[in-house]
Design a protein around this motif. Sequence first.
Motif, PDB file in Angstrom:
ATOM      1  N   SER A 196     -32.663 -55.513   5.516  1.00  0.00           N
ATOM      2  CA  SER A 196     -32.267 -54.165   5.143  1.00  0.00           C
ATOM      3  C   SER A 196     -31.429 -54.184   3.858  1.00  0.00           C
ATOM      4  CB  SER A 196     -31.492 -53.579   6.328  1.00  0.00           C
ATOM      5  OG  SER A 196     -30.948 -52.371   5.998  1.00  0.00           O
ATOM      6  N   ARG A 212     -32.149 -52.151   0.366  1.00  0.00           N
ATOM      7  CA  ARG A 212     -31.133 -51.259  -0.242  1.00  0.00           C
ATOM      8  C   ARG A 212     -30.812 -51.664  -1.684  1.00  0.00           C
ATOM      9  NH1 ARG A 212     -28.433 -51.651   4.965  1.00  0.00           N
ATOM     10  NH2 ARG A 212     -26.832 -52.895   3.982  1.00  0.00           N
ATOM     11  N   GLU A 220     -27.337 -49.855  -2.859  1.00  0.00           N
ATOM     12  CA  GLU A 220     -26.203 -50.752  -3.050  1.00  0.00           C
ATOM     13  C   GLU A 220     -26.510 -51.657  -4.233  1.00  0.00           C
ATOM     14  OE1 GLU A 220     -24.137 -52.616   0.318  1.00  0.00           O
ATOM     15  OE2 GLU A 220     -25.851 -51.865   1.458  1.00  0.00           O
ATOM     16  N   GLN A 252     -34.671 -45.807   9.294  1.00  0.00           N
ATOM     17  CA  GLN A 252     -34.837 -45.881  10.750  1.00  0.00           C
ATOM     18  C   GLN A 252     -34.546 -44.530  11.407  1.00  0.00           C
ATOM     19  OE1 GLN A 252     -32.814 -49.304  12.303  1.00  0.00           O
ATOM     20  NE2 GLN A 252     -32.861 -48.540  14.386  1.00  0.00           N
ATOM     21  N   ASP A 290     -37.497 -48.966   6.189  1.00  0.00           N
ATOM     22  CA  ASP A 290     -36.532 -49.806   6.895  1.00  0.00           C
ATOM     23  C   ASP A 290     -36.604 -49.551   8.395  1.00  0.00           C
ATOM     24  OD1 ASP A 290     -34.548 -51.515   7.587  1.00  0.00           O
ATOM     25  OD2 ASP A 290     -32.934 -50.485   6.507  1.00  0.00           O
TER      26      ASP A 290
HETATM   27  P1  ADP Z   1     -29.832 -52.675  10.771  1.00  0.00           P
HETATM   28  O1  ADP Z   1     -30.330 -51.979  12.007  1.00  0.00           O
HETATM   29  O2  ADP Z   1     -30.574 -52.352   9.540  1.00  0.00           O
HETATM   30  O3  ADP Z   1     -29.609 -54.153  10.971  1.00  0.00           O
HETATM   31  P2  ADP Z   1     -26.988 -52.490  10.779  1.00  0.00           P
HETATM   32  O4  ADP Z   1     -26.597 -52.042  12.137  1.00  0.00           O
HETATM   33  O5  ADP Z   1     -26.853 -53.916  10.362  1.00  0.00           O
HETATM   34  O6  ADP Z   1     -28.463 -51.971  10.507  1.00  0.00           O
HETATM   35  O7  ADP Z   1     -26.241 -51.616   9.718  1.00  0.00           O
HETATM   36  C1  ADP Z   1     -26.193 -50.204   9.773  1.00  0.00           C
HETATM   37  C2  ADP Z   1     -25.272 -49.738   8.664  1.00  0.00           C
HETATM   38  O8  ADP Z   1     -23.976 -50.303   8.840  1.00  0.00           O
HETATM   39  C3  ADP Z   1     -25.739 -50.166   7.295  1.00  0.00           C
HETATM   40  O9  ADP Z   1     -25.533 -49.127   6.389  1.00  0.00           O
HETATM   41  C4  ADP Z   1     -24.876 -51.356   6.934  1.00  0.00           C
HETATM   42  O10 ADP Z   1     -24.612 -51.403   5.553  1.00  0.00           O
HETATM   43  C5  ADP Z   1     -23.613 -51.095   7.701  1.00  0.00           C
HETATM   44  N1  ADP Z   1     -23.040 -52.350   8.213  1.00  0.00           N
HETATM   45  C6  ADP Z   1     -23.678 -53.318   8.859  1.00  0.00           C
HETATM   46  N2  ADP Z   1     -22.867 -54.321   9.180  1.00  0.00           N
HETATM   47  C7  ADP Z   1     -21.647 -53.966   8.715  1.00  0.00           C
HETATM   48  C8  ADP Z   1     -20.370 -54.574   8.718  1.00  0.00           C
HETATM   49  N3  ADP Z   1     -20.168 -55.789   9.258  1.00  0.00           N
HETATM   50  N4  ADP Z   1     -19.358 -53.909   8.142  1.00  0.00           N
HETATM   51  C9  ADP Z   1     -19.559 -52.721   7.571  1.00  0.00           C
HETATM   52  N5  ADP Z   1     -20.737 -52.084   7.545  1.00  0.00           N
HETATM   53  C10 ADP Z   1     -21.773 -52.696   8.099  1.00  0.00           C
END
Ligand code: ADP
Length: 229
Positions: free
Chosen positions: A43, A47, A53, A86, A163
């Motif tokens: 992901s 981005r 980002e 998503q 995504d």
């Molecule tokens: P995915 O289902 O794509 O793996 P995540 O749950 O990893 O999604 O991330 C969802 C959102 O939270 C994204 O926008 C990501 O940038 C943010 N994010 C993920 N991990 C962290 C973290 N450790 N700290 C801050 N933001 C996070």
Amino acid sequence: HPIIEGIDVHKRYGAFHALKGVTARFYPGEVTAILGPSGSGKSTFLRMLNRLEKHDAGQIFIDGIELNDDPKHLAAIRREVGMVFQNFNLFTHLTVLRNVALAPMRIRKVARKAAETRAMALLERVGLADHAHKYPIQLSGGQQQRVAIARALAMDPKVLLFDEPTSALDPEMVNEVLTVMRELAHTGITMLVVTHEMGFAREVADRVLFFDQGSILEDTTPDRFFNDP
Ligand code: ADP
Ligand code: ADP
């Protein structure tokens, strides 16, 4: 030439190294499935490609233009690269039709009537013309995701990024979205699809990228990926 080129792309979140030098080129019309465990950087990579980002190091080129802080470039990139998320990310206070017409009106200065005519044609293409005047909340998840695809197409992008487009859907709605994506794949638009749908990767994609711990572990064909021991 490649429509997207990433060269030694790095991304860090604090001390965490999320992308560790990713290099990949994507050619017009290619459909790439991006697979790999949760947290492997899939992901994050998407981005970076539409500048949601910034990358910390390396280079990214979209249709030959390098992504940097030039706002002129950013506008061009947003026009050329569409994204489907998503969780649909539709505007809840706008009708389905207005959701699809909005970006062409705002960004390309298309007149409302023309934008809505085209939006209607796109909604027809994803099977939702009958729902044009409803609000997103009145639609099922599968229908909302099809609206999101129509909205992404409204800007006539050269590339569509997906995504995990089916991960938030109830199982009975996954197929209606995959069917639309399969039809799109045959239109010649370039697609990068982060997904857990192995059927889509195997049957629709031209190419499979497998991410692991911030790197591309495999870059191959679906045939090799799924059939080689
Ligand atoms: P995915 O289902 O794509 O793996 P995540 O749950 O990893 O999604 O991330 C969802 C959102 O939270 C994204 O926008 C990501 O940038 C943010 N994010 C993920 N991990 C962290 C973290 N450790 N700290 C801050 N933001 C996070
Ligand atoms: P994937 O899509 O492969 O599940 P992501 O690209 O969402 O992986 O995330 C890669 C790693 O980077 C994860 O460990 C995630 O928690 C972390 N991450 C993603 N976004 C952020 C963020 N905004 N801040 C901090 N950590 C993040």
